[in-house]
Design a protein around this motif. Structure first.
Motif: not given
Length: 68
Positions: A13-24, A42-51
Protein backbone atom coordinates in the motif's frame (compact mmCIF):
# COMPACT_ATOMS: atom_id res chain seq x y z
CA UNK A 1 12.36 -14.80 -6.53
CA UNK A 2 12.37 -11.58 -4.53
CA UNK A 3 9.12 -10.57 -2.83
CA UNK A 4 7.74 -7.16 -3.84
CA UNK A 5 6.59 -4.61 -1.29
CA UNK A 6 7.92 -1.99 1.09
CA UNK A 7 11.57 -2.58 1.97
CA UNK A 8 10.85 -2.10 5.69
CA UNK A 9 7.47 -3.74 6.34
CA UNK A 10 6.53 -5.60 3.13
CA UNK A 11 3.25 -3.69 2.61
CA UNK A 12 2.08 -3.07 -0.95
CA UNK A 13 0.00 0.00 0.00
CA UNK A 14 1.96 3.00 -1.30
CA UNK A 15 1.26 6.61 -2.21
CA UNK A 16 3.16 9.33 -4.01
CA UNK A 17 3.43 13.12 -3.80
CA UNK A 18 5.33 15.81 -5.67
CA UNK A 19 7.55 18.10 -3.61
CA UNK A 20 9.84 21.03 -4.36
CA UNK A 21 12.87 22.04 -2.30
CA UNK A 22 15.36 24.86 -2.26
CA UNK A 23 18.96 24.27 -3.11
CA UNK A 24 21.97 25.94 -1.54
CA UNK A 25 23.48 29.38 -1.82
CA UNK A 26 21.38 32.09 -3.45
CA UNK A 27 18.42 29.82 -4.17
CA UNK A 28 18.19 29.09 -0.45
CA UNK A 29 18.56 32.75 0.43
CA UNK A 30 15.72 33.79 -1.92
CA UNK A 31 13.61 30.65 -1.28
CA UNK A 32 13.71 29.58 -4.95
CA UNK A 33 12.52 25.99 -5.10
CA UNK A 34 14.44 24.60 -8.05
CA UNK A 35 14.66 20.94 -7.04
CA UNK A 36 11.56 18.88 -7.80
CA UNK A 37 11.04 15.32 -6.60
CA UNK A 38 8.42 12.63 -6.48
CA UNK A 39 8.18 11.02 -3.04
CA UNK A 40 6.90 7.45 -2.89
CA UNK A 41 5.93 6.38 0.61
CA UNK A 42 4.53 3.34 2.38
CA UNK A 43 1.09 4.10 3.79
CA UNK A 44 1.63 1.58 6.60
CA UNK A 45 5.05 2.37 8.07
CA UNK A 46 5.92 5.73 6.42
CA UNK A 47 9.14 4.59 4.73
CA UNK A 48 9.85 7.06 1.88
CA UNK A 49 12.08 7.31 -1.18
CA UNK A 50 12.74 10.45 -3.24
CA UNK A 51 13.04 10.31 -7.04
CA UNK A 52 14.24 13.18 -9.21
CA UNK A 53 11.14 14.30 -11.11
CA UNK A 54 12.97 15.02 -14.39
CA UNK A 55 14.88 11.73 -14.37
CA UNK A 56 11.83 9.66 -13.43
CA UNK A 57 9.48 10.57 -16.28
CA UNK A 58 10.30 7.53 -18.40
CA UNK A 59 9.80 4.89 -15.71
CA UNK A 60 7.04 3.70 -13.41
CA UNK A 61 8.10 5.04 -10.01
CA UNK A 62 5.97 2.63 -7.98
CA UNK A 63 7.78 -0.27 -9.71
CA UNK A 64 11.10 1.22 -8.56
CA UNK A 65 9.83 1.55 -4.99
CA UNK A 66 8.64 -2.06 -4.91
CA UNK A 67 11.85 -3.37 -6.50
CA UNK A 68 10.27 -4.22 -9.84
Amino acid sequence: MKEKGCMKCGSTDAGQKEVAMTGTGLSKLFDVQTNQFIVVYCKDCGYSEFYNKQASKASNILDLFFGG
